[in-house]
Motif scaffolding. Structure first.
Motif, PDB file in Angstrom:
ATOM      1  N   LEU A  42       0.825  -1.204   0.000  1.00 51.77           N
ATOM      2  CA  LEU A  42       0.000   0.000   0.000  1.00 51.77           C
ATOM      3  C   LEU A  42       0.860   1.255   0.000  1.00 51.77           C
ATOM      4  O   LEU A  42       1.930   1.284   0.613  1.00 51.77           O
ATOM      5  N   THR A  43       0.373   2.279  -0.661  1.00 49.75           N
ATOM      6  CA  THR A  43       1.011   3.584  -0.580  1.00 49.75           C
ATOM      7  C   THR A  43       0.643   4.215   0.764  1.00 49.75           C
ATOM      8  O   THR A  43      -0.258   3.743   1.471  1.00 49.75           O
ATOM      9  N   ARG A  44       1.291   5.310   1.100  1.00 48.50           N
ATOM     10  CA  ARG A  44       0.965   6.022   2.346  1.00 48.50           C
ATOM     11  C   ARG A  44      -0.494   6.469   2.327  1.00 48.50           C
ATOM     12  O   ARG A  44      -1.202   6.340   3.327  1.00 48.50           O
ATOM     13  N   LEU A  45      -0.969   6.963   1.185  1.00 48.25           N
ATOM     14  CA  LEU A  45      -2.356   7.405   1.074  1.00 48.25           C
ATOM     15  C   LEU A  45      -3.313   6.224   1.250  1.00 48.25           C
ATOM     16  O   LEU A  45      -4.328   6.339   1.944  1.00 48.25           O
ATOM     17  N   GLU A  46      -3.009   5.080   0.638  1.00 50.46           N
ATOM     18  CA  GLU A  46      -3.859   3.890   0.807  1.00 50.46           C
ATOM     19  C   GLU A  46      -3.885   3.432   2.271  1.00 50.46           C
ATOM     20  O   GLU A  46      -4.927   3.024   2.781  1.00 50.46           O
ATOM     21  N   SER A  47      -2.754   3.522   2.941  1.00 46.78           N
ATOM     22  CA  SER A  47      -2.705   3.162   4.365  1.00 46.78           C
ATOM     23  C   SER A  47      -3.556   4.124   5.191  1.00 46.78           C
ATOM     24  O   SER A  47      -4.281   3.699   6.096  1.00 46.78           O
ATOM     25  N   ALA A  48      -3.483   5.417   4.890  1.00 47.31           N
ATOM     26  CA  ALA A  48      -4.299   6.412   5.604  1.00 47.31           C
ATOM     27  C   ALA A  48      -5.787   6.158   5.369  1.00 47.31           C
ATOM     28  O   ALA A  48      -6.597   6.250   6.302  1.00 47.31           O
ATOM     29  N   LYS A  49      -6.152   5.813   4.136  1.00 52.00           N
ATOM     30  CA  LYS A  49      -7.556   5.512   3.836  1.00 52.00           C
ATOM     31  C   LYS A  49      -8.015   4.263   4.581  1.00 52.00           C
ATOM     32  O   LYS A  49      -9.163   4.194   5.033  1.00 52.00           O
ATOM     33  N   LEU A  50      -7.136   3.271   4.720  1.00 50.91           N
ATOM     34  CA  LEU A  50      -7.481   2.058   5.462  1.00 50.91           C
ATOM     35  C   LEU A  50      -7.759   2.399   6.929  1.00 50.91           C
ATOM     36  O   LEU A  50      -8.729   1.915   7.517  1.00 50.91           O
ATOM     37  N   ILE A  51      -6.939   3.239   7.532  1.00 52.76           N
ATOM     38  CA  ILE A  51      -7.188   3.668   8.911  1.00 52.76           C
ATOM     39  C   ILE A  51      -8.549   4.357   8.993  1.00 52.76           C
ATOM     40  O   ILE A  51      -9.313   4.122   9.930  1.00 52.76           O
ATOM     41  N   GLY A  52      -8.877   5.170   8.007  1.00 52.19           N
ATOM     42  CA  GLY A  52     -10.189   5.828   7.981  1.00 52.19           C
ATOM     43  C   GLY A  52     -11.333   4.826   7.919  1.00 52.19           C
ATOM     44  O   GLY A  52     -12.341   4.977   8.624  1.00 52.19           O
ATOM     45  N   ARG A  53     -11.189   3.792   7.100  1.00 52.85           N
ATOM     46  CA  ARG A  53     -12.231   2.752   7.016  1.00 52.85           C
ATOM     47  C   ARG A  53     -12.350   1.988   8.332  1.00 52.85           C
ATOM     48  O   ARG A  53     -13.454   1.647   8.765  1.00 52.85           O
ATOM     49  N   VAL A  54     -11.209   1.737   8.979  1.00 53.94           N
ATOM     50  CA  VAL A  54     -11.227   1.040  10.272  1.00 53.94           C
ATOM     51  C   VAL A  54     -11.976   1.885  11.305  1.00 53.94           C
ATOM     52  O   VAL A  54     -12.808   1.377  12.062  1.00 53.94           O
ATOM     53  N   ARG A  55     -11.699   3.176  11.334  1.00 56.01           N
ATOM     54  CA  ARG A  55     -12.396   4.065  12.268  1.00 56.01           C
ATOM     55  C   ARG A  55     -13.897   4.081  11.976  1.00 56.01           C
ATOM     56  O   ARG A  55     -14.717   4.091  12.893  1.00 56.01           O
ATOM     57  N   GLY A  56     -14.263   4.069  10.710  1.00 59.21           N
ATOM     58  CA  GLY A  56     -15.672   4.024  10.321  1.00 59.21           C
ATOM     59  C   GLY A  56     -16.340   2.732  10.768  1.00 59.21           C
ATOM     60  O   GLY A  56     -17.504   2.737  11.185  1.00 59.21           O
ATOM     61  N   HIS A  57     -15.613   1.615  10.673  1.00 54.32           N
ATOM     62  CA  HIS A  57     -16.148   0.317  11.115  1.00 54.32           C
ATOM     63  C   HIS A  57     -16.428   0.355  12.613  1.00 54.32           C
ATOM     64  O   HIS A  57     -17.474  -0.111  13.065  1.00 54.32           O
TER      65      HIS A  57
END
Length: 187
Positions: A42-57
């Protein structure tokens, strides 16, 4: 449901994500060895988006993938947690247990320790009837963790991951399961 903010095991803290986790998380997710059983690093941006999805979950379900921290060093080392399976398959809807650790923390029993703690939360606090886990057929290290925490597989449950192209080498997946009764028998 009120989110479960924190879980503890003897050596590990499973906690909510902090903004300062991103550099270590992005570094881990960019590592080709860590990501060898995933479609790509993952790129840094993809990793940041994953953290966002985790927070949403967490906001939607009250549980998710907790950031994993060593108690002795306070170091972020990866994640472990529970999430709703995000695709349709013969075994869905289902709650999946998963983990990802930075390679310098492999082989120390952290994945099994954290997963065992998370599974206890799933069965005791969330009152789940079953938890699943799945991975590419070639991912033997994760399958060893699944076995170590008492999960079982049956080859009739093996499946092709629907989010991967038909010719992708990681498409064939193995499914592991454990139900509440099986988990209680391991205590």
């Amino acid at each position: 449901m009120e989110p479960i903010l924190e879980l503890n095991s003897p050596r590990l803290l499973m906690r909510q994500w902090r903004d300062d986790d991103l550099p270590a998380f992005a570094h881990m997710c960019a590592d080709p060895q860590v990501m060898r059983y995933f479609p790509h690093p993952l790129t840094r941006l993809e990793s940041a988006k994953l953290i966002g999805r985790v927070r949403g979950h967490f906001a939607e379900y009250g549980f998710g993938l907790w950031a994993l921290e060593r108690k002795d060093t306070r170091e972020f080392i990866g994640f472990t947690g529970l999430c709703m399976v995000g695709f349709n398959a013969a075994f869905t809807p289902a709650v999946e247990i998963g983990w990802r650790l930075a390679k310098e923390h492999w082989g120390l029993g952290y994945a099994s320790e954290a997963a065992w703690t998370v599974m206890g939360c799933g069965f005791e606090h969330l009152e789940l009837e079953q938890i699943v886990s799945f991975t590419a057929l070639s991912n033997l290290p994760s399958q060893k963790v699944m076995q170590a925490i008492g999960m079982h597989t049956d080859s009739v449950d093996d499946f092709d991951h629907p989010n991967l192209p038909e010719d992708h080498p990681l498409r064939p997946h193995v499914l592991y399961r454990i139900n509440r009764k099986q988990w209680l028998a391991t205590l």
